[in-house]
Structures are given as C-alpha cells and as structure tokens.
Design a protein around this motif. Structure first.
Motif, PDB file in Angstrom:
ATOM      1  N   TYR A 110       0.823  -1.205   0.000  1.00  0.00           N
ATOM      2  CA  TYR A 110       0.000   0.000   0.000  1.00  0.00           C
ATOM      3  C   TYR A 110       0.857   1.255   0.000  1.00  0.00           C
ATOM      4  CZ  TYR A 110       0.927   0.603   5.051  1.00  0.00           C
ATOM      5  OH  TYR A 110       1.524   0.788   6.281  1.00  0.00           O
ATOM      6  N   LEU A 111       0.209   2.352  -0.406  1.00  0.00           N
ATOM      7  CA  LEU A 111       0.789   3.687  -0.284  1.00  0.00           C
ATOM      8  C   LEU A 111      -0.289   4.636   0.206  1.00  0.00           C
ATOM      9  CD1 LEU A 111      -0.152   5.894  -2.712  1.00  0.00           C
ATOM     10  CD2 LEU A 111       1.145   4.305  -4.113  1.00  0.00           C
ATOM     11  N   ILE A 112       0.127   5.588   1.016  1.00  0.00           N
ATOM     12  CA  ILE A 112      -0.721   6.687   1.464  1.00  0.00           C
ATOM     13  C   ILE A 112       0.002   7.967   1.100  1.00  0.00           C
ATOM     14  CG2 ILE A 112      -1.809   7.826   3.443  1.00  0.00           C
ATOM     15  CD1 ILE A 112      -1.842   5.052   4.819  1.00  0.00           C
ATOM     16  N   GLU A 113      -0.664   8.828   0.331  1.00  0.00           N
ATOM     17  CA  GLU A 113      -0.015  10.007  -0.254  1.00  0.00           C
ATOM     18  C   GLU A 113      -0.510  11.284   0.413  1.00  0.00           C
ATOM     19  OE1 GLU A 113      -0.199  13.428  -3.191  1.00  0.00           O
ATOM     20  OE2 GLU A 113      -1.768  12.373  -2.073  1.00  0.00           O
ATOM     21  N   ASN A 114       0.407  12.231   0.583  1.00  0.00           N
ATOM     22  CA  ASN A 114       0.065  13.573   1.029  1.00  0.00           C
ATOM     23  C   ASN A 114       1.227  14.494   0.691  1.00  0.00           C
ATOM     24  OD1 ASN A 114      -1.578  15.188   3.695  1.00  0.00           O
ATOM     25  ND2 ASN A 114      -2.628  13.779   2.328  1.00  0.00           N
ATOM     26  N   PRO A 115       0.953  15.770   0.430  1.00  0.00           N
ATOM     27  CA  PRO A 115       2.056  16.712   0.214  1.00  0.00           C
ATOM     28  C   PRO A 115       2.862  16.909   1.490  1.00  0.00           C
ATOM     29  CG  PRO A 115      -0.039  17.606  -0.546  1.00  0.00           C
ATOM     30  CD  PRO A 115      -0.355  16.398   0.258  1.00  0.00           C
ATOM     31  N   TYR A 128       9.020   7.842   1.513  1.00  0.00           N
ATOM     32  CA  TYR A 128       9.572   8.338   0.248  1.00  0.00           C
ATOM     33  C   TYR A 128       9.009   9.725  -0.034  1.00  0.00           C
ATOM     34  CZ  TYR A 128      10.379   3.324  -0.459  1.00  0.00           C
ATOM     35  OH  TYR A 128      10.756   2.013  -0.308  1.00  0.00           O
ATOM     36  N   THR A 129       9.730  10.489  -0.834  1.00  0.00           N
ATOM     37  CA  THR A 129       9.220  11.741  -1.386  1.00  0.00           C
ATOM     38  C   THR A 129       9.566  11.794  -2.870  1.00  0.00           C
ATOM     39  OG1 THR A 129      11.239  12.977  -0.863  1.00  0.00           O
ATOM     40  CG2 THR A 129       9.490  12.977   0.805  1.00  0.00           C
ATOM     41  N   PHE A 130       8.762  12.538  -3.628  1.00  0.00           N
ATOM     42  CA  PHE A 130       9.013  12.680  -5.066  1.00  0.00           C
ATOM     43  C   PHE A 130       8.301  13.917  -5.577  1.00  0.00           C
ATOM     44  CE2 PHE A 130       4.909  10.655  -4.951  1.00  0.00           C
ATOM     45  CZ  PHE A 130       4.245  11.118  -6.075  1.00  0.00           C
ATOM     46  N   ASP A 131       8.649  14.320  -6.804  1.00  0.00           N
ATOM     47  CA  ASP A 131       7.931  15.340  -7.558  1.00  0.00           C
ATOM     48  C   ASP A 131       7.356  14.691  -8.802  1.00  0.00           C
ATOM     49  OD1 ASP A 131       8.353  18.073  -6.309  1.00  0.00           O
ATOM     50  OD2 ASP A 131      10.431  17.363  -6.397  1.00  0.00           O
ATOM     51  N   PRO A 132       6.209  15.164  -9.314  1.00  0.00           N
ATOM     52  CA  PRO A 132       5.641  14.575 -10.527  1.00  0.00           C
ATOM     53  C   PRO A 132       6.621  14.489 -11.688  1.00  0.00           C
ATOM     54  CG  PRO A 132       4.031  15.990  -9.496  1.00  0.00           C
ATOM     55  CD  PRO A 132       5.305  16.166  -8.716  1.00  0.00           C
ATOM     56  N   CYS A 133       7.504  15.476 -11.825  1.00  0.00           N
ATOM     57  CA  CYS A 133       8.466  15.446 -12.930  1.00  0.00           C
ATOM     58  C   CYS A 133       9.411  14.254 -12.848  1.00  0.00           C
ATOM     59  CB  CYS A 133       9.269  16.749 -12.979  1.00  0.00           C
ATOM     60  SG  CYS A 133      10.247  17.080 -11.485  1.00  0.00           S
ATOM     61  N   ASP A 134       9.562  13.665 -11.655  1.00  0.00           N
ATOM     62  CA  ASP A 134      10.441  12.512 -11.498  1.00  0.00           C
ATOM     63  C   ASP A 134       9.921  11.291 -12.257  1.00  0.00           C
ATOM     64  OD1 ASP A 134      12.021  14.032  -9.811  1.00  0.00           O
ATOM     65  OD2 ASP A 134      11.068  13.269  -7.978  1.00  0.00           O
ATOM     66  N   TYR A 135       8.602  11.257 -12.509  1.00  0.00           N
ATOM     67  CA  TYR A 135       7.983  10.105 -13.166  1.00  0.00           C
ATOM     68  C   TYR A 135       7.262  10.485 -14.453  1.00  0.00           C
ATOM     69  CZ  TYR A 135       9.223   7.658  -8.959  1.00  0.00           C
ATOM     70  OH  TYR A 135       9.949   7.105  -7.928  1.00  0.00           O
ATOM     71  N   VAL A 160       6.819  -1.426  -3.466  1.00  0.00           N
ATOM     72  CA  VAL A 160       8.080  -1.162  -4.156  1.00  0.00           C
ATOM     73  C   VAL A 160       8.019   0.233  -4.768  1.00  0.00           C
ATOM     74  CG1 VAL A 160       9.623  -1.865  -6.023  1.00  0.00           C
ATOM     75  CG2 VAL A 160       8.453  -3.597  -4.652  1.00  0.00           C
ATOM     76  N   MET A 161       8.959   1.090  -4.385  1.00  0.00           N
ATOM     77  CA  MET A 161       9.015   2.428  -4.978  1.00  0.00           C
ATOM     78  C   MET A 161       9.528   2.300  -6.408  1.00  0.00           C
ATOM     79  SD  MET A 161       8.278   5.535  -4.250  1.00  0.00           S
ATOM     80  CE  MET A 161       8.583   7.235  -4.748  1.00  0.00           C
ATOM     81  N   PRO A 162       8.798   2.844  -7.388  1.00  0.00           N
ATOM     82  CA  PRO A 162       9.206   2.669  -8.794  1.00  0.00           C
ATOM     83  C   PRO A 162      10.473   3.445  -9.147  1.00  0.00           C
ATOM     84  CG  PRO A 162       7.292   4.112  -8.622  1.00  0.00           C
ATOM     85  CD  PRO A 162       7.518   3.566  -7.256  1.00  0.00           C
ATOM     86  N   GLU A 163      11.105   2.984 -10.209  1.00  0.00           N
ATOM     87  CA  GLU A 163      12.280   3.664 -10.737  1.00  0.00           C
ATOM     88  C   GLU A 163      11.855   4.957 -11.433  1.00  0.00           C
ATOM     89  OE1 GLU A 163      15.555   2.985 -10.545  1.00  0.00           O
ATOM     90  OE2 GLU A 163      15.042   1.370  -9.151  1.00  0.00           O
ATOM     91  N   PRO A 164      12.520   6.064 -11.166  1.00  0.00           N
ATOM     92  CA  PRO A 164      12.150   7.329 -11.815  1.00  0.00           C
ATOM     93  C   PRO A 164      12.448   7.327 -13.313  1.00  0.00           C
ATOM     94  CG  PRO A 164      13.512   7.696  -9.850  1.00  0.00           C
ATOM     95  CD  PRO A 164      13.586   6.236 -10.165  1.00  0.00           C
ATOM     96  N   ARG A 165      11.681   8.131 -14.031  1.00  0.00           N
ATOM     97  CA  ARG A 165      11.974   8.485 -15.426  1.00  0.00           C
ATOM     98  C   ARG A 165      11.802  10.000 -15.506  1.00  0.00           C
ATOM     99  NH1 ARG A 165       8.701   4.084 -19.177  1.00  0.00           N
ATOM    100  NH2 ARG A 165       9.725   2.185 -18.370  1.00  0.00           N
ATOM    101  N   PRO A 166      12.773  10.743 -14.996  1.00  0.00           N
ATOM    102  CA  PRO A 166      12.585  12.184 -14.805  1.00  0.00           C
ATOM    103  C   PRO A 166      12.671  12.991 -16.087  1.00  0.00           C
ATOM    104  CG  PRO A 166      14.797  11.541 -14.169  1.00  0.00           C
ATOM    105  CD  PRO A 166      14.074  10.260 -14.503  1.00  0.00           C
ATOM    106  N   VAL A 199       3.874   3.325 -10.542  1.00  0.00           N
ATOM    107  CA  VAL A 199       3.495   2.497  -9.401  1.00  0.00           C
ATOM    108  C   VAL A 199       3.011   1.137  -9.885  1.00  0.00           C
ATOM    109  CG1 VAL A 199       1.795   2.235  -7.551  1.00  0.00           C
ATOM    110  CG2 VAL A 199       3.018   4.395  -7.829  1.00  0.00           C
ATOM    111  N   PHE A 200       2.209   1.128 -10.935  1.00  0.00           N
ATOM    112  CA  PHE A 200       1.735  -0.147 -11.467  1.00  0.00           C
ATOM    113  C   PHE A 200       2.884  -0.973 -12.025  1.00  0.00           C
ATOM    114  CE2 PHE A 200       0.405  -2.700 -15.128  1.00  0.00           C
ATOM    115  CZ  PHE A 200      -0.396  -3.611 -14.458  1.00  0.00           C
ATOM    116  N   ALA A 201       3.795  -0.332 -12.729  1.00  0.00           N
ATOM    117  CA  ALA A 201       4.922  -1.057 -13.316  1.00  0.00           C
ATOM    118  C   ALA A 201       5.760  -1.744 -12.242  1.00  0.00           C
ATOM    119  CB  ALA A 201       5.789  -0.105 -14.134  1.00  0.00           C
ATOM    120  N   ALA A 202       5.898  -1.105 -11.076  1.00  0.00           N
ATOM    121  CA  ALA A 202       6.737  -1.662 -10.014  1.00  0.00           C
ATOM    122  C   ALA A 202       6.002  -2.659  -9.129  1.00  0.00           C
ATOM    123  CB  ALA A 202       7.272  -0.528  -9.145  1.00  0.00           C
ATOM    124  N   ASN A 203       4.666  -2.534  -9.051  1.00  0.00           N
ATOM    125  CA  ASN A 203       3.912  -3.348  -8.105  1.00  0.00           C
ATOM    126  C   ASN A 203       2.864  -4.248  -8.754  1.00  0.00           C
ATOM    127  OD1 ASN A 203       4.670  -2.204  -5.198  1.00  0.00           O
ATOM    128  ND2 ASN A 203       4.578  -0.475  -6.611  1.00  0.00           N
TER     129      ASN A 203
END
Length: 216
Positions: A110-115, A128-135, A160-166, A199-203
C-alpha cells in the motif's frame, strides 16, 4: 479478475487506470461519487462513501492506495492553520487514520499520499518523497507533467518504490498557479499519469507474474 485494488479518497480515478486496464477490479472510494456501491464499468467501481465508515470487501486485495485530503495538513496552507480550529485538523487526521487502518489490515502492498505537511509530526516521517516530474517519463505527454509538487508517501506491505523516469521541470510549481475555482482542489489532488503508471509497473506487474505462475 486478478484481485481487487482499493483507492481511497479517489475521485479522479487516474491512479487505478493502469490496474483496471490490466484486469484488476478497482474500487475507488470518495464522498464525491454517487452514494452507494456503483456498478463495475471498465474495471472501475465508483463508491460514494465516507472512508472513516467504509468497510472493504471480504475478498483478496492486491493493492491499496490512499489520497486523503491535504487541505488542513499541507504546509502550503500553514498561514491559515490557526483560523481553521481543531475540528478541521481532527477530521483530517481521522481520515488519514482510517486510510492507514484499511491499508494495514488488507495485508497488501500500500501507499498513502500527502504533500509535505504536518503528518510527519502527527504520525511519522514519510518513507519516500518525489515530484511529478520525477515520473513524467512514463506519461503519454511527459511535458505536461514537467512540474514540481513535493509529495510524500507512507508505505507498507511490501510496496516497491518505482524507478524514476525524470524530465526537466520546465513548468515549475504548476499546481500552485492554478486559478481559484470549484475544481481547484480536485485538479491539485489528481494523480499524475506518469506516477500512476510507474506504481503499477513496479507493483502490479510483479503481482500479475506471481498469480500466473504458481511455482514462483
């Protein structure tokens, strides 16, 4: 069906589209959907319910996502915190707690998201933290998601945290520049296509392989 994917506080449905396309049955729970359990359409079931009172189905759950409202938790609105009072803060934390309870009880990743906000203080630091541009590189139109919006994830169950494609964030802080409107909150909270696919690709793909090959 490959199992149920639950997406809590999900009005846009963007987060579950890759899962639905792959054959998962996706349950999207949000008060903005029509009350009750909606019909299954395109692999997605819209459920109009309060997550603090909703009980998940007694069926195998493959993955859980949660997108609790951040209005009263994000640091971007900190200057209004005192005027909001304790009730709004308590309501927000109850929603997060309900999401965490459902996610942890499922036994699924599972993941729970918030800024970036106060959850790190009231609950625990994000995993984990990320920006939309990372994916953004996963999206149909990477340039449309070339923006920053620092986002936190609290995860568990073997997520599993996915691999970025920034991509270069040429759009800057796009979400903060959205004009005021009735849909502004929904637009700001919509899951970026690139991140949803990542997220789907990794999980999801990993879970599909396991279901189709019982010896693994």
């Amino acid at each position: 069906m490959l199992g149920i994917v639950i997406s809590l506080c999900d009005y846009s449905l963007e987060a579950v589209r890759p899962w639905a396309a792959a054959g998962y049955e996706c349950w999207c729970v949000d008060l903005q959907h029509r009350a009750g359990s909606g019909e299954l359409a395109g692999g997605i079931r819209r459920i109009g319910a309060d997550v603090t009172r909703w009980c998940p189905p007694n069926r195998p759950i493959a993955f859980v996502m949660a997108w609790p409202p951040c209005t009263h938790l994000a640091v971007s609105g900190a200057r209004w915190f005192k005027g909001k009072g304790l009730d709004l803060l308590a309501d927000s934390l109850r929603i997060v707690a309900a999401c965490a309870r459902i996610a942890e009880a499922s036994g699924a990743p599972y993941l729970i998201e918030n800024p970036v906000g106060t959850l790190a203080t009231y609950w625990r630091k994000p995993d984990y933290t990320f920006d939309p541009c990372d994916y953004a590189g996963y999206a149909d139109d990477p340039a449309s998601e070339a923006y920053t919006k620092r986002t936190c994830l609290w995860t568990g169950g073997g997520f599993v945290m996915p691999e970025p494609r920034p991509v270069v964030p040429l759009l800057g802080s796009l979400m903060h520049r959205l004009p005021s409107s009735e849909e502004r909150a929904n637009l700001r909270s919509q899951t970026p296509q690139g991140f949803a696919r990542a997220v789907f690709a990794a999980n999801g793909i990993r879970s599909m392989v396991g279901k189709r090959d019982p010896d693994r």
